[in-house]
Design an enzyme around this catalytic site. Structure first.
Site, short mmCIF file in Angstrom:
data_model
loop_
_atom_site.label_atom_id
_atom_site.label_comp_id
_atom_site.label_asym_id
_atom_site.label_seq_id
_atom_site.Cartn_x
_atom_site.Cartn_y
_atom_site.Cartn_z
N GLY A 68 9.97 72.51 30.31
CA GLY A 68 8.87 72.12 29.42
C GLY A 68 9.25 71.06 28.17
CB THR A 71 13.75 71.76 28.63
OG1 THR A 71 13.68 72.93 28.75
CG2 THR A 71 14.97 71.24 29.20
CG ASN A 73 12.83 68.97 20.57
OD1 ASN A 73 13.81 69.57 20.19
ND2 ASN A 73 12.15 68.27 19.77
CB THR A 95 4.13 76.77 29.71
OG1 THR A 95 5.34 77.68 30.01
CG2 THR A 95 2.72 77.62 29.43
CG ASP A 217 1.37 53.70 17.58
OD1 ASP A 217 2.32 54.37 17.58
OD2 ASP A 217 0.15 54.10 17.41
CD GLU A 274 11.69 75.52 22.00
OE1 GLU A 274 12.12 76.56 21.41
OE2 GLU A 274 11.13 75.69 23.31
#
Length: 294
Positions: A68, A71, A73, A95, A217, A274
């Site tokens: 997800g 992970t 991150n 999720t 951007d 997290e």
């Protein structure tokens, strides 16, 4: 022909353990396409970061994060400190999978694996907050604590429903927090329900939280919700489903490449779902810091 070397870092408990179930077929897809792939099954967040660091040190061509947003991150935190960074691939096995949806990646893991073998990529901004990195969202406010308070087993069993259940539990605690925000062309001091610092337009399954956001951007899209009652917050959430919340009088919305957020009280930070420590924090965009396979 020299084979491309790939390192697959996967979270076995992400989503409903989809990655664990489909791993043999995914490895076969990579092998058939000529990707020389090795695997690392994650044990905890620190282990995931270290696995990504080792992959960068060993000069892998491609690092694939399977799991997800959390992970992804952790893998990004392992890769980002290096001068030379491997390509980033994503298999959306979590999720919410906000980042992969913002990138338009297939939700089917085997189809996503086939896309990765094409090795078509584009630049991706990375957010830096002090000595940590995030790829999709940084947020503070009581409601943003939901994502890292939901137990992994509950997410595995219930998927997105686990977040909704935790959200209902949190409603009585949704009080305002004190925030001071400093940016190049914006300032705020006062009570707020939440502050979201977005790299993409998707947060927690909402498609248009930051309607002007662009992953490459060089700008954050920042949303501050001023102090509001619980009925006002529920009304605002309904507007957010349609992308109309940015016109609400309680919402402040702006873009910036740098900002600093402080508070007079203890305020926790959410980084890509997290726990990210507590304020004060300074945020800046690292434009085109990674190349992501799409």
């Amino acid at each position: 022909m020299v084979k491309q070397r790939a390192r697959l870092i996967y979270n076995p408990s992400s989503g409903k353990e989809m990655m664990r179930q489909q791993l043999p077929e995914i490895l076969d897809i990579f092998d058939s396409a000529g990707l020389e792939t090795t695997c690392h099954m994650t044990k905890n967040s620190d282990d995931t970061v270290e696995a990504a660091k080792r992959a960068a040190e060993e000069a892998y061509d491609l690092v694939i994060a399977a799991g997800g947003d959390g992970t992804v991150n952790e893998v990004v935190n392992g890769l980002s400190p290096f001068e030379v960074r491997p390509l980033l691939g994503i298999l959306p096995a979590g999720t919410s999978n906000d980042l992969s949806r913002a990138l338009g990646l297939p939700r089917d893991l085997k189809e996503a694996a086939r896309r990765i073998t094409d090795l078509q990529y584009k630049p991706l901004d990375v957010g830096q907050v002090n000595d940590r990195f995030f790829i999709n969202i940084a947020g503070c406010g009581r409601i943003t604590e939901i994502t890292y308070e939901v137990p992994s087993r509950m997410k595995t069993a219930l998927g997105q429903l686990a977040y909704y259940m935790k959200g209902l539990e949190k409603i009585p605690q949704l009080g305002a927090i004190h925030l001071e925000i400093e940016a190049a062309s914006f300032g705020f001091s006062g009570k707020a329900m939440l502050c979201l610092i977005c790299n993409s337009n998707r947060v927690g399954g909402f498609e248009n939280i930051a309607p002007d956001a662009n992953l490459a951007d060089g700008l954050f899209d920042v949303m501050v919700v001023k102090q509001a009652s619980i009925p006002d917050m529920i009304r605002l959430a309904t507007q957010a489903l349609r992308g109309e919340h940015v016109h609400n009088e309680r919402v402040l919305y702006f873009q910036t490449e740098w900002l600093k957020v402080t508070s007079k009280e203890k305020v926790e930070l959410n980084l890509d779902g997290e726990y990210g420590g507590t304020l004060p924090k300074e945020f800046r965009v690292l434009k085109h810091h990674l190349q992501v396979v799409v």
